[in-house]
Design a protein around this motif. Structure first.
Motif, PDB file in Angstrom:
ATOM      1  N   VAL A   1       0.842  -1.202   0.000  1.00  0.00           N
ATOM      2  CA  VAL A   1       0.000   0.000   0.000  1.00  0.00           C
ATOM      3  C   VAL A   1       0.878   1.254   0.000  1.00  0.00           C
ATOM      4  CG1 VAL A   1      -1.725   1.308   1.273  1.00  0.00           C
ATOM      5  CG2 VAL A   1      -1.849  -1.193   1.192  1.00  0.00           C
ATOM      6  N   ILE A   2       0.612   2.148  -0.935  1.00  0.00           N
ATOM      7  CA  ILE A   2       1.383   3.396  -1.040  1.00  0.00           C
ATOM      8  C   ILE A   2       0.604   4.485  -0.310  1.00  0.00           C
ATOM      9  CG2 ILE A   2       2.427   5.026  -2.667  1.00  0.00           C
ATOM     10  CD1 ILE A   2       3.348   2.345  -3.521  1.00  0.00           C
TER      11      ILE A   2
ATOM     12  N   GLN B   1      -1.469   6.553   2.507  1.00  0.00           N
ATOM     13  CA  GLN B   1      -2.584   6.110   3.359  1.00  0.00           C
ATOM     14  C   GLN B   1      -2.067   5.564   4.683  1.00  0.00           C
ATOM     15  OE1 GLN B   1      -4.967   7.264   2.103  1.00  0.00           O
ATOM     16  NE2 GLN B   1      -5.095   6.896  -0.086  1.00  0.00           N
TER      17      GLN B   1
ATOM     18  N   SER C   1     -10.426  -1.121  -0.923  1.00  0.00           N
ATOM     19  CA  SER C   1     -10.625  -2.572  -0.971  1.00  0.00           C
ATOM     20  C   SER C   1      -9.283  -3.289  -0.845  1.00  0.00           C
ATOM     21  CB  SER C   1     -11.397  -2.975  -2.230  1.00  0.00           C
ATOM     22  OG  SER C   1     -10.544  -3.420  -3.230  1.00  0.00           O
ATOM     23  N   MET C   2      -8.232  -2.653  -1.327  1.00  0.00           N
ATOM     24  CA  MET C   2      -6.889  -3.227  -1.182  1.00  0.00           C
ATOM     25  C   MET C   2      -6.540  -3.389   0.303  1.00  0.00           C
ATOM     26  SD  MET C   2      -3.404  -1.601  -2.719  1.00  0.00           S
ATOM     27  CE  MET C   2      -1.868  -2.512  -2.809  1.00  0.00           C
TER      28      MET C   2
ATOM     29  N   SER D   1     -12.020   8.938  -1.862  1.00  0.00           N
ATOM     30  CA  SER D   1     -12.229   8.862  -3.309  1.00  0.00           C
ATOM     31  C   SER D   1     -12.068   7.426  -3.801  1.00  0.00           C
ATOM     32  CB  SER D   1     -11.211   9.731  -4.030  1.00  0.00           C
ATOM     33  OG  SER D   1     -11.276  11.042  -3.547  1.00  0.00           O
ATOM     34  N   PRO D   2     -12.719   7.122  -4.928  1.00  0.00           N
ATOM     35  CA  PRO D   2     -12.565   5.789  -5.502  1.00  0.00           C
ATOM     36  C   PRO D   2     -11.119   5.543  -5.942  1.00  0.00           C
ATOM     37  CG  PRO D   2     -14.272   7.044  -6.668  1.00  0.00           C
ATOM     38  CD  PRO D   2     -13.619   7.976  -5.711  1.00  0.00           C
ATOM     39  N   GLY D   3     -10.693   4.295  -5.844  1.00  0.00           N
ATOM     40  CA  GLY D   3      -9.379   3.920  -6.349  1.00  0.00           C
ATOM     41  C   GLY D   3      -8.212   4.390  -5.521  1.00  0.00           C
TER      42      GLY D   3
ATOM     43  N   GLU E   1       2.139  -3.050 -10.179  1.00  0.00           N
ATOM     44  CA  GLU E   1       1.055  -3.175 -11.151  1.00  0.00           C
ATOM     45  C   GLU E   1       1.457  -4.112 -12.288  1.00  0.00           C
ATOM     46  OE1 GLU E   1      -2.217  -1.549 -10.940  1.00  0.00           O
ATOM     47  OE2 GLU E   1      -1.453  -1.541  -8.899  1.00  0.00           O
TER      48      GLU E   1
ATOM     49  N   ASP F   1     -18.422  -1.616  -0.265  1.00  0.00           N
ATOM     50  CA  ASP F   1     -18.221  -0.252  -0.753  1.00  0.00           C
ATOM     51  C   ASP F   1     -19.599   0.350  -1.034  1.00  0.00           C
ATOM     52  OD1 ASP F   1     -16.943   2.004  -1.556  1.00  0.00           O
ATOM     53  OD2 ASP F   1     -15.827   1.088  -3.200  1.00  0.00           O
TER      54      ASP F   1
END
Ligand code: ADP
Length: 638
Positions: free
Chosen positions: A43-44, A46, A74-75, A68-70, A340, A243
């Motif tokens: 996780v970057i 946050q 959920s990760m 915000s989304p994304g 990614e 969500d």
């Protein structure tokens, strides 16, 4: 405050240049970057949310994530499931209840035991069936033999044999009913369950009992075999992620609350007219940790009792949209690209230059000086599109050029619309990007979140029948109307013309889908009106954006980067923006050569640049300066 504690492992320069896009990493490609095993370490940013998740996993608390989304909600929920002990996982079996077929029994056993139990039952049933078949054929043989030899009645014999056969078939159904239904099976799980119930209907969330079209007559499926678990049951001992929690219907939110409170929830048929609705199991365990997510709006609309339940027994966190752009952080973004690539599994590695281009884009998308965007789902989309382009060309590595191409392709719907819009308006010659015109100014607006469009403003002054009025046409939103009012205050102050005897018409030419975004058009409106009043032409190769105070100060506005790019695309070669917005300018290199960016702090500067002809303009500007001089003298002090 860097998000993941795990440092990026690769060759880092000793003496790191502050401006190095790779944060001092000396690598040729993402191949040299190691991706951490645990999701929580991937996780970057946050940091707050990450800390909360780690803490909540230990204490088994629920979490509410707003943002915000994304950005990784959920990760993080998935990462939490990885952190939970897998030793506690359970299997759940549903058994036929001989006393009441509509009230199946429920048994919970340690993970892995469920399959064994079902196997044992099946084996037993098999043996019993073998025994039965054996018995059946013996009896049939005896009956047939008896009928033939003793009575000589072939037909009677066959009839009797048939009846015996059916009786046995029928009877064996009873023994199938003894095999339990394994509704939750954790035998092969390597981590605690993660269940995403976003947008789930009642049955998928709370469990269901299938309808049986043959409810009687010996053809029916026993009720316990028709029981299906919901996400709340499958998430037992793990994480239930939902969500857009506010979109869950109220009844489901109430049931969810019961499941959280009781730690167990019976399964019943969800559709009222189905035979499943008659069935209700004994309670099934629902000992999950809930992670509810959404935007700020979601929090307001969610069931208050559910919210207070989470709040009282857990944590609420807000997700960051951007993070400070430091060399150390940029190294994390390098790793993000590697992550990614690894996650997708089919993409070639990224060259150092390609990674730099992605990081530049992260900067640009942050829309804030000295920050990088944390809307990483979208940035991940750019990585994938770049990789796909490279793959399409059979390239061994993703290059800077592939990323540049991808930027063109992975445009949002709004951007595509805006481009289409610019094209269409060029056709109709609504865009003017050269010469001088009285009363017409190229304004700039933002469509959606990330696309600029040029939006000309036209003003005309006519003698009034009654008291002078400011009349605005076009699709004006309320905010824009306010901007018009604000502007008229300044004009009234300075104009020689008796404005009270004139009507001022202001038109936003083809305001289109986006409408006018409020204040940011107010210097445009002011310039157009002044030009019309005084009959002095406005430079059409110039576009502008800026908000205006009643004293004539030009105040900052949003979306300058996208607006400047739109002006460049439309063919303007100068853009006026508020001086305070200079730090937000993150336009791409290709546009940098196309337009000159001119920062201003006062409306007199705007007129100085925009209006045509020396003498008239000079006197106008001088007048304006003298009238709003207080603002100017303050300006000089700074
Ligand atoms: P959300 O639930 O907030 O809408 P997700 O967690 O589904 O966002 O993010 C989608 C994907 O974007 C993730 O699977 C991951 O690849 C990437 N991503 C999003 N946020 C982060 C983050 N903070 N760190 C690393 N990757 C992220």
């Amino acid at each position: 405050d860097l998000g993941s504690d795990v440092e990026v492992t690769a060759d880092v320069a000793d003496d790191i240049d502050e401006d190095d896009l790779l944060g001092g990493l000396r690598i040729d490609s993402t191949e040299e970057i190691q991706v951490p095993d645990r999701l929580v370490d991937q996780v970057i940013g946050q940091e707050h949310a990450r800390d909360v998740v780690i803490k909540a996993a230990k204490q088994r608390r629920h979490v509410m994530m707003i943002g915000s989304p994304g950005t990784g909600k959920s990760m993080l929920a998935k990462a939490m499931a990885e952190l939970l002990p897998k030793e506690e996982l359970q299997d759940v079996l549903v058994y036929h209840n001989p006393d009441d077929g509509n009230n199946p029994k429920v048994r919970t056993v340690p993970a892995g035991k469920g399959e064994q139990i079902v196997e044992a039952h099946k084996e037993e049933a098999r043996k019993r069936n073998q025994m039965r078949s054996f018995l059946m054929w013996i009896i049939i043989a005896i009956v047939l033999g008896y009928s033939l030899i003793i009575a000589g009645q072939i037909l009677l014999g066959i009839l009797a044999a048939g009846i015996i056969y059916l009786a046995f078939r029928y009877g064996s159904r009873g023994s199938d009913a003894m095999i339990p239904n394994l509704i939750v099976n954790n035998a092969d799980e390597t981590a605690a369950p993660f269940e995403d119930a976003t947008g789930a209907h009642a049955g998928a969330l709370l469990g269901d009992v299938r309808h049986d079209p043959f409810q009687s007559g010996g053809m029916e499926t026993p009720s316990h075999d028709r029981v299906e678990p919901g996400a709340i049951h499958k998430a037992n001992k793990g994480v239930l992620f939902i969500d857009e929690i506010n979109t869950l219907d109220i009844r489901s939110q109430q049931h969810l609350m019961t499941a959280i409170q009781e730690g167990e929830f019976s399964i019943t048929g969800q559709s009222e007219r189905s035979s499943g609705a008659m069935v209700q199991t004994e309670p099934v365990p629902t000992d999950f940790i809930m992670i509810a997510a959404g935007n700020l709006d979601a929090m307001e609309n969610m069931h208050p009792a559910l919210r207070s339940r989470i709040k009282g027994y857990g944590y609420e966190v807000y997700m960051d949209d951007t993070i400070e752009d430091t060399p150390e952080m940029r190294r994390k973004y390098v790793r993000f690209v590697a992550q990614e690539v690894e996650k997708d599994g089919r993409l070639p590695d990224f060259s150092a230059e390609a990674i730099e281009e992605v990081i530049l884009e992260a900067r640009r998308r942050a829309g804030r000086k000295g920050h990088l965007t944390l809307e990483l789902r979208n940035l991940g989309g750019l990585v994938r599109v770049s990789g796909d382009i490279a793959r399409g060309q059979d390239a061994e590595m993703v290059t800077r050029d592939h990323v540049l191409q991808a930027k063109g392709r992975s445009r949002s719907i709004e951007q595509q619309l805006a481009d289409d819009y610019i094209e269409r308006r060029k056709d109709y010659e609504l865009q003017v990007a050269e010469g001088y015109q009285v009363g017409r100014v190229n304004g700039l607006a933002v469509m959606g979140e990330d696309s600029g469009i040029m939006l000309p403003v036209m003003a005309e002054v006519t003698p009034s029948q009654g008291p002078g009025e400011v009349i605005a046409t076009g699709q004006l939103k309320e905010m824009a109307q306010e901007a018009v009012d604000n502007v008229s205050a300044i004009i009234k102050k300075f104009s020689d013309e008796n404005i009270s005897e004139k009507d001022i018409h202001i038109q936003f030419v083809q305001a289109g889908q986006g409408g006018v975004d409020g204040d940011s058009a107010s210097i445009t409106v002011a310039t157009a009106v002044i030009s019309a009043l005084e009959g002095v032409g406005v430079d059409q190769s110039l576009a502008m954006t800026g908000s205006l105070s009643v004293r004539g100060d030009v105040l900052p506005v949003g979306g300058v980067t996208h607006k400047i790019e739109a002006a460049a695309k439309t063919g303007c070669d100068k853009v006026i923006i508020p001086a305070a917005n200079m730090q937000d300018v993150m336009i791409e290199d290709e546009y940098r050569e196309m337009v000159e960016i001119i920062p201003v702090s006062h409306i007199s500067e705007v007129l100085d640049i925009a209006l045509e002809g020396e003498p008239e303009k000079d006197s106008l500007v001088a007048r304006l300066k003298s009238i709003t001089g207080s603002a100017l003298s303050q300006e000089n002090k700074v």
